[in-house]
Motif scaffolding. Sequence first.
Motif, PDB file in Angstrom:
ATOM      1  N   ALA A 158       5.556   9.693 -12.532  1.00 34.49           N
ATOM      2  CA  ALA A 158       6.965   9.204 -11.815  1.00 34.49           C
ATOM      3  C   ALA A 158       6.842   7.702 -12.277  1.00 34.49           C
ATOM      4  CB  ALA A 158       6.548   9.218 -10.596  1.00 34.49           C
ATOM      5  N   ILE A 177      -0.846   9.146  -4.421  1.00 35.78           N
ATOM      6  CA  ILE A 177      -0.624   8.246  -5.746  1.00 35.78           C
ATOM      7  C   ILE A 177      -1.955   8.065  -6.185  1.00 35.78           C
ATOM      8  CG2 ILE A 177       0.251   6.003  -6.682  1.00 35.78           C
ATOM      9  CD1 ILE A 177       2.125   5.824  -4.282  1.00 35.78           C
ATOM     10  N   LEU A 226       1.317  11.155  -9.813  1.00 35.63           N
ATOM     11  CA  LEU A 226       1.548  11.766  -8.175  1.00 35.63           C
ATOM     12  C   LEU A 226       0.738  12.808  -8.120  1.00 35.63           C
ATOM     13  CD1 LEU A 226       5.181  11.019  -7.373  1.00 35.63           C
ATOM     14  CD2 LEU A 226       3.386   9.436  -7.129  1.00 35.63           C
ATOM     15  N   TRP A 267       8.465  16.825  -6.855  1.00 34.59           N
ATOM     16  CA  TRP A 267       8.857  15.107  -7.223  1.00 34.59           C
ATOM     17  C   TRP A 267      10.178  15.322  -7.714  1.00 34.59           C
ATOM     18  CZ3 TRP A 267       9.541  10.424  -6.210  1.00 34.59           C
ATOM     19  CH2 TRP A 267       9.703   9.581  -7.244  1.00 34.59           C
ATOM     20  N   GLU A 320       6.367  11.862   1.920  1.00 37.28           N
ATOM     21  CA  GLU A 320       6.592  13.488   1.544  1.00 37.28           C
ATOM     22  C   GLU A 320       5.341  13.987   1.044  1.00 37.28           C
ATOM     23  OE1 GLU A 320       9.406  15.017   1.443  1.00 37.28           O
ATOM     24  OE2 GLU A 320      10.667  13.237   2.234  1.00 37.28           O
ATOM     25  N   PHE A 337       3.015  13.223  -1.256  1.00 32.48           N
ATOM     26  CA  PHE A 337       2.147  12.935  -2.537  1.00 32.48           C
ATOM     27  C   PHE A 337       1.202  12.033  -2.575  1.00 32.48           C
ATOM     28  CE2 PHE A 337       6.642  14.039  -3.297  1.00 32.48           C
ATOM     29  CZ  PHE A 337       6.638  14.948  -4.549  1.00 32.48           C
ATOM     30  N   ILE A 341       7.726   8.223  -1.286  1.00 27.48           N
ATOM     31  CA  ILE A 341       6.623   9.193  -1.854  1.00 27.48           C
ATOM     32  C   ILE A 341       5.572   9.548  -0.987  1.00 27.48           C
ATOM     33  CG2 ILE A 341       5.013   9.071  -3.912  1.00 27.48           C
ATOM     34  CD1 ILE A 341       6.942   7.543  -5.565  1.00 27.48           C
ATOM     35  N   GLU A 342       5.114   8.513  -0.416  1.00 24.06           N
ATOM     36  CA  GLU A 342       3.824   8.755   0.550  1.00 24.06           C
ATOM     37  C   GLU A 342       4.199   9.529   1.794  1.00 24.06           C
ATOM     38  OE1 GLU A 342       0.736   5.243  -0.385  1.00 24.06           O
ATOM     39  OE2 GLU A 342       2.334   4.810   1.189  1.00 24.06           O
TER      40      GLU A 342
END
Length: 138
Positions: A7, A33, A76, A85, A29, A31, A26-27
């Motif tokens: 990403a 990192i 991710l 994503w 949802e 995913f 992102i977190e």
Amino acid sequence: AVERTLAIIKPDAVKMGVSGKIIQRIEDEGFKIVGMKKIWMSKEVAKGFYYVHKEKPFFEALTDFMSSGPAIVMVLEKENAIKDWRKLMGATNPADAEEGTLRKEFGRNIDNNAVHGSDAPETAAFEIGYFFSQIELV
Ligand code: CMP
């Protein structure tokens, strides 16, 4: 299967000061990192990254834009990370992106579209390897 995808928070979004909001999303949802760094791509680095588009009419503008300022590149990890994503990003052109997607919220046009994501397992492997070494993925 648990997958990894590359990403990028593109220079437009970094400049607007919304990288924190995107990372939070992102977190939220789900995913993980597993790699992250801020980089300012040279024109050459941008051209290498997007070499599959080298014959396209938008290649010059795209690589100028991607080398116009700092970006945040991330790896991710998640079940179906590649597809999920892309779903969270929304359509390439923000004008076509659905409500609730990152490109709808933060993208301005097809060039300044805030985020990038790998489109398939083979491209994810290439794109992750382009920016990260094994020891940077945790
Ligand atoms: P990205 O997912 O990073 O992959 C290539 C980028 O090229 C794309 O997002 C867009 O920002 C940009 N682009 C510009 N014009 C086009 C186009 N006509 N079709 C696809 N991508 C385009």
